[in-house]
Design a protein around this motif. Structure first.
Motif, short mmCIF file in Angstrom:
data_model
loop_
_atom_site.label_atom_id
_atom_site.label_comp_id
_atom_site.label_asym_id
_atom_site.label_seq_id
_atom_site.Cartn_x
_atom_site.Cartn_y
_atom_site.Cartn_z
N SER A 1 -4.38 -7.05 3.07
CA SER A 1 -3.08 -7.55 2.61
C SER A 1 -2.49 -8.41 3.72
O SER A 1 -1.94 -7.87 4.69
CB SER A 1 -2.13 -6.38 2.29
OG SER A 1 -2.70 -5.51 1.34
N GLU B 1 -3.66 -9.39 -2.02
CA GLU B 1 -4.59 -8.30 -1.72
C GLU B 1 -6.01 -8.80 -1.99
O GLU B 1 -6.33 -9.14 -3.13
CB GLU B 1 -4.30 -7.07 -2.59
CG GLU B 1 -2.98 -6.39 -2.28
CD GLU B 1 -2.76 -5.18 -3.18
OE1 GLU B 1 -3.03 -4.06 -2.73
OE2 GLU B 1 -2.34 -5.39 -4.33
N TYR C 1 0.87 -1.18 0.00
CA TYR C 1 0.00 0.00 0.00
C TYR C 1 0.90 1.23 0.00
O TYR C 1 1.14 1.85 1.02
CB TYR C 1 -0.91 -0.02 1.22
CG TYR C 1 -1.92 1.10 1.25
CD1 TYR C 1 -2.98 1.12 0.34
CD2 TYR C 1 -1.82 2.13 2.17
CE1 TYR C 1 -3.91 2.15 0.36
CE2 TYR C 1 -2.75 3.16 2.20
CZ TYR C 1 -3.79 3.15 1.30
OH TYR C 1 -4.70 4.18 1.31
N ILE D 1 -6.01 -4.00 -7.83
CA ILE D 1 -5.40 -5.20 -7.26
C ILE D 1 -4.71 -6.00 -8.35
O ILE D 1 -5.31 -6.33 -9.37
CB ILE D 1 -6.46 -6.07 -6.54
CG1 ILE D 1 -6.98 -5.35 -5.30
CG2 ILE D 1 -5.88 -7.43 -6.17
CD1 ILE D 1 -8.10 -6.10 -4.57
#
Length: 406
Positions: A190, A162, A53, A156
Motif C-alpha cells: 500500500s 493496494e 489495512y 483488494i
C-alpha cells in the motif's frame, strides 16, 4: 456555537479530539491523570498508520487458529482465563463477531474512518503540526501461506492503492527482508500508508494546544457521577467543573470512569509488546512491513526501528513478561539477521490496547446528553485518531447529532 468541552484522556485519541475541537473554535479542557500525555497505550506502539489495512481481529477461522497459537510458546496470541465476568462477556461477544460477514461489515467501517483520518492528518501537517517522524513510507504485508495470500489479493478494492507482489518483487521493494523470499507466498503493498511516532505526535499536539488561549491542560483524576437522568457531573480530584460537554477518551480507564453512571463499556485490554532498536542507519528498512503470519509490524521511526507484536488476552497490567520479550527478540533475529540485533540494546515496552469485541470503536453519544464516547480503538488508535476526532467534532457541532454506536 462555541462550547466549553472537557476531554478526559491525554493519549492519542484524547489529544486528537482536543486538537480537532480547538480547530473548530471551541474552548477545551484536557484532563490527564498521568504525569504527562501519551504515556499509556500511545507510548511505544507499532508506529504504523495503516489506513488501508484495518481488518478487525474478529474474523472467520480466528478462534480455531488462536487455539493453535495458544498451545505454542512464542505464539502471536496467548490466553489467560480468569474468574472475571468482564473477560467472559468480552470473549463471548468476540466469538459472536468471528464470521466473514461481520468482519467485512466492520472492516468497511474502519476503512472509511481511517481514510477520513488520513485526510484530516494531512490538513494538520499542512497547518504546521510536525516533529513526530512522519513519513509516507508505504506498507508491505508479507504472507507465507498461499491460501491466505490469495484471500487477501481477492479483497483488494483499488489496485492502484493496494498492489499484489510476488516474493521476488517483495525482496526488491524492501531488501532488508529479501532473505524471506523463498518462504513467502507474496505480499501486498500500500504505497500511501504512513509511519510516525505516536508519543512524539502526542507531545506535538500538546505543544500546539498549549499555545492556544482557548485550551487548558488540567492534570488530575477525572470522575463522573449522575446529576440528573440526562446529565452527568464532572469532577477532577474531587473538585467539580462546569462544562457544556464531556468527551470520554481515556482508553481502558474509561470503563472505571463511567461505572458510577451505570454504563458498562464493552472494552478489554489486549496486551501488546514492542521493542525499539537503534541499528546502523544503512540497515534500517525504509518501508513499513507487517509479517502477517507472526503478527509482527516493523516501522522505521527516525533513526530507530519499532517492532511491535503479540496479543495477550487476560493480562491485567503493563508489566514486561520476560518470555514474551525473549520470543520477540528471537523472531527479530530470525527475520532481520542483517541487523545483528544480538549486539543491539533495545527499549522494551508493553501496553494494554483498549479493544471492543468487534474492533469498531465507540464514537458517539451516551444516554447522558452532555457525555460522548471516543473509546475502544484497540491496536488502531493512532491510525483512527484523527478521523475519530473529526467525527466527534461533527457530532458536537450538529444540532441533532447521532453517534456511530451507543
Amino acid at each position: 456555537m462555541k462550547q466549553h468541552i472537557a476531554v478526559i484522556g491525554g493519549g492519542v485519541i484524547g489529544l486528537s479530539t482536543a486538537f480537532a475541537l480547538i480547530r473548530a473554535g471551541h474552548n477545551v479542557t484536557l484532563i490527564e491523570q498521568n504525569e504527562d500525555v501519551g504515556l499509556g497505550a500511545s507510548y511505544a506502539n507499532g508506529g504504523q498508520l495503516s489506513y488501508r489495512y484495518v481488518s478487525p481481529l474478529a474474523d472467520a477461522g480466528i478462534p480455531r487458529q488462536a487455539l493453535g497459537w495458544i498451545m505454542k510458546s512464542g505464539s502471536p496470541v496467548s490466553l489467560r482465563l480468569r474468574v472475571d465476568p468482564t473477560q467472559w462477556r468480552w470473549m463471548l461477544s468476540f466469538l459472536a463477531a468471528c464470521n466473514r460477514s461481520t468482519n467485512r461489515k466492520n472492516a468497511k467501517i474502519l476503512l472509511q474512518l481511517g481514510l477520513e483520518g488520513q485526510t484530516e492528518m494531512a490538513t494538520w501537517r499542512a497547518e504546521g503540526l510536525e516533529g513526530y517522524f512522519w513519513r509516507q513510507a508505504g506498507k508491505l504485508v508479507l504472507y507465507r501461506q498461499n491460501k491466505v495470500f490469495q484471500k487477501a489479493v481477492s479483497a483488494i478494492q483499488n489496485p492502484t492503492l493496494e498492489r499484489a507482489f510476488s516474493p521476488k518483487d517483495c525482496a526488491k521493494i524492501e531488501p532488508a527482508f529479501a532473505h524471506l523470499a523463498p518462504d513467502l507466498a507474496g505480499g501486498i503493498f500500500s504505497p500511501e500508508d504512513e509511519v510516525a511516532d505516536s508519543y512524539l505526535f502526542c507531545k506535538a499536539l500538546k505543544t500546539s494546544l498549549l499555545s492556544n488561549p482557548q485550551f487548558r491542560y488540567l492534570p488530575g483524576k477525572a470522575a463522573l457521577k449522575p446529576e440528573t437522568d440526562k446529565h452527568c457531573m464532572l469532577t477532577v480530584d474531587d473538585v467539580g467543573y462546569a462544562v457544556d460537554r464531556i468527551v470520554l477518551a481515556a482508553g481502558l480507564n474509561s470503563r472505571e470512569i463511567v461505572a458510577p453512571l451505570g454504563i458498562r463499556l464493552p472494552l478489554y485490554g489486549l496486551k501488546g509488546y514492542s521493542l525499539t532498536l537503534r541499528p546502523s542507519p544503512e540497515k534500517l528498512p525504509s518501508i513499513s512491513v507487517t509479517d502477517y503470519d507472526n503478527r509482527v509490524v516493523y516501522a522505521r521511526l527516525g533513526d530507530t526501528l519499532r517492532v511491535a507484536a503479540m496479543v495477550d488476552i487476560g493480562a491485567e497490567d503493563r508489566s514486561l513478561t520476560p518470555t514474551r520479550l525473549t520470543s520477540l527478540r528471537h523472531l527479530v533475529r530470525r527475520t532481520l539477521p542483517g541487523l545483528n540485533s544480538n549486539n543491539l540494546p533495545d527499549s522494551p515496552w508493553a501496553g494494554l490496547r483498549p479493544a471492543t469485541p468487534t474492533g469498531v470503536p465507540i464514537i458517539g453519544h451516551s444516554r447522558y446528553e452532555n457525555l460522548l464516547f471516543n473509546v475502544g480503538h484497540g491496536a488502531l488508535g493512532f491510525t483512527l485518531a484523527a478521523g475519530s476526532a473529526a467525527r466527534i467534532t461533527k457530532l458536537i457541532d450538529q444540532a441533532h447529532p447521532e453517534g456511530i454506536q451507543k
